[in-house]
Design a protein around this motif. Structure first.
Motif, PDB file in Angstrom:
ATOM      1  N   GLN A 241      32.838  52.681  40.313  1.00 44.61           N
ATOM      2  CA  GLN A 241      33.266  51.412  40.867  1.00 44.61           C
ATOM      3  C   GLN A 241      33.779  50.516  39.747  1.00 44.61           C
ATOM      4  OE1 GLN A 241      29.620  50.410  43.314  1.00 44.61           O
ATOM      5  NE2 GLN A 241      31.223  49.770  44.733  1.00 44.61           N
ATOM      6  N   LEU A 242      34.532  49.505  40.138  1.00 44.74           N
ATOM      7  CA  LEU A 242      35.005  48.510  39.181  1.00 44.74           C
ATOM      8  C   LEU A 242      34.339  47.176  39.460  1.00 44.74           C
ATOM      9  CD1 LEU A 242      38.873  49.165  39.220  1.00 44.74           C
ATOM     10  CD2 LEU A 242      37.283  49.746  37.369  1.00 44.74           C
ATOM     11  N   SER A 243      34.247  46.351  38.436  1.00 41.79           N
ATOM     12  CA  SER A 243      33.853  44.955  38.665  1.00 41.79           C
ATOM     13  C   SER A 243      35.060  44.206  39.222  1.00 41.79           C
ATOM     14  CB  SER A 243      33.382  44.318  37.360  1.00 41.79           C
ATOM     15  OG  SER A 243      34.415  44.369  36.395  1.00 41.79           O
ATOM     16  N   THR A 244      34.802  43.111  39.901  1.00 36.16           N
ATOM     17  CA  THR A 244      35.884  42.321  40.475  1.00 36.16           C
ATOM     18  C   THR A 244      36.737  41.714  39.363  1.00 36.16           C
ATOM     19  OG1 THR A 244      34.619  41.844  42.461  1.00 36.16           O
ATOM     20  CG2 THR A 244      36.409  40.338  41.931  1.00 36.16           C
ATOM     21  N   ARG A 245      38.076  41.792  39.572  1.00 40.47           N
ATOM     22  CA  ARG A 245      38.984  41.315  38.529  1.00 40.47           C
ATOM     23  C   ARG A 245      40.370  41.101  39.116  1.00 40.47           C
ATOM     24  NH1 ARG A 245      38.501  46.593  34.988  1.00 40.47           N
ATOM     25  NH2 ARG A 245      36.397  46.395  35.858  1.00 40.47           N
ATOM     26  N   GLU A 246      41.254  40.473  38.358  1.00 37.28           N
ATOM     27  CA  GLU A 246      42.675  40.435  38.654  1.00 37.28           C
ATOM     28  C   GLU A 246      43.383  41.322  37.646  1.00 37.28           C
ATOM     29  OE1 GLU A 246      44.621  36.707  38.903  1.00 37.28           O
ATOM     30  OE2 GLU A 246      44.053  36.405  41.002  1.00 37.28           O
ATOM     31  N   CYS A 247      44.315  42.148  38.116  1.00 37.73           N
ATOM     32  CA  CYS A 247      44.997  43.068  37.217  1.00 37.73           C
ATOM     33  C   CYS A 247      46.262  43.602  37.885  1.00 37.73           C
ATOM     34  CB  CYS A 247      44.072  44.228  36.835  1.00 37.73           C
ATOM     35  SG  CYS A 247      43.619  45.290  38.227  1.00 37.73           S
ATOM     36  N   PRO A 248      47.136  44.234  37.117  1.00 33.90           N
ATOM     37  CA  PRO A 248      48.282  44.909  37.721  1.00 33.90           C
ATOM     38  C   PRO A 248      47.810  46.068  38.613  1.00 33.90           C
ATOM     39  CG  PRO A 248      48.624  44.603  35.370  1.00 33.90           C
ATOM     40  CD  PRO A 248      47.186  44.277  35.642  1.00 33.90           C
ATOM     41  N   VAL A 249      48.557  46.331  39.669  1.00 33.06           N
ATOM     42  CA  VAL A 249      48.242  47.427  40.585  1.00 33.06           C
ATOM     43  C   VAL A 249      49.492  48.265  40.794  1.00 33.06           C
ATOM     44  CG1 VAL A 249      47.581  48.034  42.942  1.00 33.06           C
ATOM     45  CG2 VAL A 249      46.388  46.183  41.757  1.00 33.06           C
ATOM     46  N   PRO A 410      38.516  58.093  37.563  1.00 35.27           N
ATOM     47  CA  PRO A 410      38.748  57.770  38.976  1.00 35.27           C
ATOM     48  C   PRO A 410      37.849  56.628  39.431  1.00 35.27           C
ATOM     49  CG  PRO A 410      37.454  59.783  38.799  1.00 35.27           C
ATOM     50  CD  PRO A 410      37.825  59.393  37.396  1.00 35.27           C
ATOM     51  N   VAL A 411      38.323  55.872  40.416  1.00 34.48           N
ATOM     52  CA  VAL A 411      37.537  54.759  40.966  1.00 34.48           C
ATOM     53  C   VAL A 411      37.575  54.826  42.490  1.00 34.48           C
ATOM     54  CG1 VAL A 411      37.909  53.246  38.987  1.00 34.48           C
ATOM     55  CG2 VAL A 411      39.538  53.208  40.876  1.00 34.48           C
ATOM     56  N   GLU A 412      36.536  54.287  43.115  1.00 34.38           N
ATOM     57  CA  GLU A 412      36.449  54.268  44.571  1.00 34.38           C
ATOM     58  C   GLU A 412      35.631  53.053  45.004  1.00 34.38           C
ATOM     59  OE1 GLU A 412      34.375  57.723  45.956  1.00 34.38           O
ATOM     60  OE2 GLU A 412      32.588  57.307  44.762  1.00 34.38           O
ATOM     61  N   GLU A 413      35.529  52.847  46.319  1.00 33.77           N
ATOM     62  CA  GLU A 413      34.760  51.744  46.903  1.00 33.77           C
ATOM     63  C   GLU A 413      35.194  50.394  46.336  1.00 33.77           C
ATOM     64  OE1 GLU A 413      30.592  52.514  46.670  1.00 33.77           O
ATOM     65  OE2 GLU A 413      30.743  54.449  47.664  1.00 33.77           O
ATOM     66  N   ILE A 414      36.511  50.199  46.307  1.00 35.96           N
ATOM     67  CA  ILE A 414      37.067  48.929  45.866  1.00 35.96           C
ATOM     68  C   ILE A 414      37.990  48.387  46.963  1.00 35.96           C
ATOM     69  CG2 ILE A 414      36.937  49.381  43.389  1.00 35.96           C
ATOM     70  CD1 ILE A 414      39.826  50.273  43.475  1.00 35.96           C
ATOM     71  N   THR A 415      38.325  47.123  46.847  1.00 38.02           N
ATOM     72  CA  THR A 415      39.248  46.480  47.779  1.00 38.02           C
ATOM     73  C   THR A 415      40.340  45.794  46.977  1.00 38.02           C
ATOM     74  OG1 THR A 415      37.486  46.096  49.395  1.00 38.02           O
ATOM     75  CG2 THR A 415      39.471  44.759  49.613  1.00 38.02           C
ATOM     76  N   THR A 451      44.227  40.912  43.249  1.00 40.83           N
ATOM     77  CA  THR A 451      42.782  40.850  43.127  1.00 40.83           C
ATOM     78  C   THR A 451      42.202  42.198  43.477  1.00 40.83           C
ATOM     79  OG1 THR A 451      42.718  38.501  43.672  1.00 40.83           O
ATOM     80  CG2 THR A 451      40.680  39.753  43.990  1.00 40.83           C
ATOM     81  N   VAL A 452      41.339  42.707  42.613  1.00 37.26           N
ATOM     82  CA  VAL A 452      40.624  43.958  42.863  1.00 37.26           C
ATOM     83  C   VAL A 452      39.140  43.610  42.976  1.00 37.26           C
ATOM     84  CG1 VAL A 452      40.029  46.249  41.992  1.00 37.26           C
ATOM     85  CG2 VAL A 452      42.326  45.315  41.600  1.00 37.26           C
ATOM     86  N   ALA A 453      38.568  43.814  44.156  1.00 40.50           N
ATOM     87  CA  ALA A 453      37.168  43.483  44.381  1.00 40.50           C
ATOM     88  C   ALA A 453      36.327  44.748  44.314  1.00 40.50           C
ATOM     89  CB  ALA A 453      37.000  42.817  45.756  1.00 40.50           C
ATOM     90  N   GLY A 454      35.285  44.699  43.491  1.00 41.04           N
ATOM     91  CA  GLY A 454      34.386  45.838  43.348  1.00 41.04           C
ATOM     92  C   GLY A 454      32.946  45.398  43.416  1.00 41.04           C
ATOM     93  N   ASN A 455      32.105  45.968  42.524  1.00 42.78           N
ATOM     94  CA  ASN A 455      30.689  45.618  42.561  1.00 42.78           C
ATOM     95  C   ASN A 455      30.447  44.316  41.790  1.00 42.78           C
ATOM     96  OD1 ASN A 455      30.889  46.390  39.876  1.00 42.78           O
ATOM     97  ND2 ASN A 455      29.987  48.402  40.210  1.00 42.78           N
TER      98      ASN A 455
END
Length: 455
Positions: A241-249, A410-415, A451-455
């Motif tokens: 999982q990722l922590s919540t952040r703003e980044c390029p997608v 790899p990452v999963e369970e993000i929004t 915005t990428v929302a994670g744990n």
């Protein structure tokens, strides 16, 4: 793809085309006899074969053959519709009677009616859409089994399979109306897909791949499809999982087309006349980054969305919907065009080979990763958290975290979230790795910031 192509099945031969065309003309004549001021009718005949194999065992074999006729009648501004799967004269007459009866009870609608006669197609170029293929059940099973075996043998960590499927489809559609229009389309679509499950100490991951084409010879080899499904599954193992952040997608090409789908939903006539679109009254205004061009190519040979006319018989044409980031036109059928006091754009039934032009550098995925440098590569989208009224966008996602232009893990369970207004304007690059398997053709798309929302 290997495998002999069999003789053309009867669903779209000359005799069948003439017979179905005559039935459409019969229905239109019956409508006029019943007093209708105008009428339109469409018939279709389809057949296909689908086989599914799982763990090398045959799970399903399905032969399909179906048909249908629909008719809409107009009494002035009142309309009624009915349909049947029975092509006997009595059943067709009864469908016309039913449509006429319904029309008596509907409210008048000034915008209802056939497409304007001057906009109906007169030229019917050969778009290379009809390539019948009858591999037979045994050959179809062999091809599906080969694809699945290639996926399972790709890596020892492939632990299970959701199966492999091969399908063939041939269809004939005939549309006619009382303006004198009669058009026929014979088309085929064939596909091969595989989905497998990889497993490690951290858990299981699934992914898939597929090939789709009008002609069987244009399908990827089953070994190629299988290996790609295996590769995509294995690379997702040990996701974090990722922590919540703003980044390029960066949207990988197969999922980038969804952004264009949301755009089309916002400029479709039905959304606009209901005033239910975040792009309401945006004609002539910038809605994308200034280098973006989005256009239709309805006459591409052999492409998934090619058509000489739309579902109302209106001639299709190549056109820019977005040029230099500015909205040039909407997506309208005759009804929505009249509602908006505009002209139909030949899009009854949808768009035709919608494409976003690659950026000036036409970078491949590796080049786009380098251009992004650090950010999120999205390879799968989950759910549908999109509001076309406000433009609010929020979808579950999976993919890979990237640093220094290289995939790290790899990452999963993000929004991933934002507003489509901002997302469209923040497009930084459109890749040259165009996915041409569907009606919407797009390369990978790099968004400057989300915005990428994670744990």
């Amino acid at each position: 793809m290997s495998g002999a192509i069999a003789a053309t099945p009867a669903v779209a031969d000359k005799q069948t085309r003439e017979r179905i065309s005559a039935l459409v003309e019969f229905v239109l004549a019956e409508a006029k006899k019943s007093g209708a001021s105008a009428a339109e009718a469409g018939a279709n005949v389809n057949q296909g074969l689908s086989v599914t194999v799982r763990l090398s065992e045959v799970e399903t074999v399905e032969h399909t053959r179906d048909k249908g006729m629909g008719v809409t009648v107009y009494f002035g501004n009142r309309s009624g519709s009915a349909s049947t799967t029975d092509f006997s004269a009595d059943a067709l007459r009864e469908s016309v009677r039913a449509a006429c009866t319904i029309a008596k009870y509907t409210a008048e609608d000034d915008c209802a009616g056939l497409a304007d006669p001057g906009r109906l197609a007169k030229d019917f170029p050969d778009l290379d859409l009809h390539h019948p293929w009858n591999p037979g059940v045994d050959r179809a099973i062999e091809l599906a089994r080969t694809a699945e075996t290639s996926a399972r043998e790709f890596d020892a960590r492939i632990a299970n399979s959701e199966g492999a499927s091969l399908s063939t489809h041939e269809g004939l559609e005939v549309y006619g109306n009382t303006h004198g229009f009669l058009g026929t389309v014979a088309a085929t679509r064939h596909s091969l897909s595989v989905s497998v499950i990889a497993q490690s100490d951290s858990g299981m991951q699934r992914d898939y791949w597929y090939s789709s084409a009008r002609a069987a010879r244009s399908l990827d080899a089953p070994e190629t499809v299988g290996r790609e499904a295996g590769r995509r599954s294995v690379r997702r193992l040990d996701s974090r999982q990722l922590s919540t952040r703003e980044c390029p997608v960066l949207y990988e090409a197969p999922v980038a087309s969804s952004l264009l789908s949301h755009f089309i939903g916002a400029v479709r006539g039905s959304s606009l006349y209901r005033r239910a679109s975040f792009l309401l009254d945006h004609l002539g205004k910038p809605v994308f980054a200034d280098f973006v061009r989005i256009h239709e190519q309805p006459h591409l040979k052999g492409a998934a969305g090619s058509a000489a006319f739309d579902s109302e018989g209106v001639a299709t044409r190549a056109r820019d919907i977005v040029r230099k980031g500015i909205l040039q036109g909407y997506v309208l059928d005759s009804y929505s065009a009249r509602k908006l006091k505009m002209n139909t754009t030949g899009n009854a039934g949808g768009v035709h080979n919608l494409a976003i032009t690659p950026g000036p550098d036409a970078l491949d995925l590796a080049g786009l990763l380098q251009r992004m440098h650090t950010g999120l590569l999205v390879t799968e989208l989950i759910g549908f958290g999109v509001n076309t009224v406000t433009g609010d966008y929020s979808r579950g996602a999976a993919g890979f975290w990237v640093e220094n232009g290289e995939i790290q893990y790899p990452v999963e369970e993000i929004t991933i979230a934002g507003n489509l207004r901002d997302i469209f304007l923040r497009i930084r690059e459109v890749g040259g790795d165009v996915d041409t398997r569907g009606n919407i053709r797009s390369g990978s798309i790099l968004i400057e910031r989300m915005t990428v929302a994670g744990n």
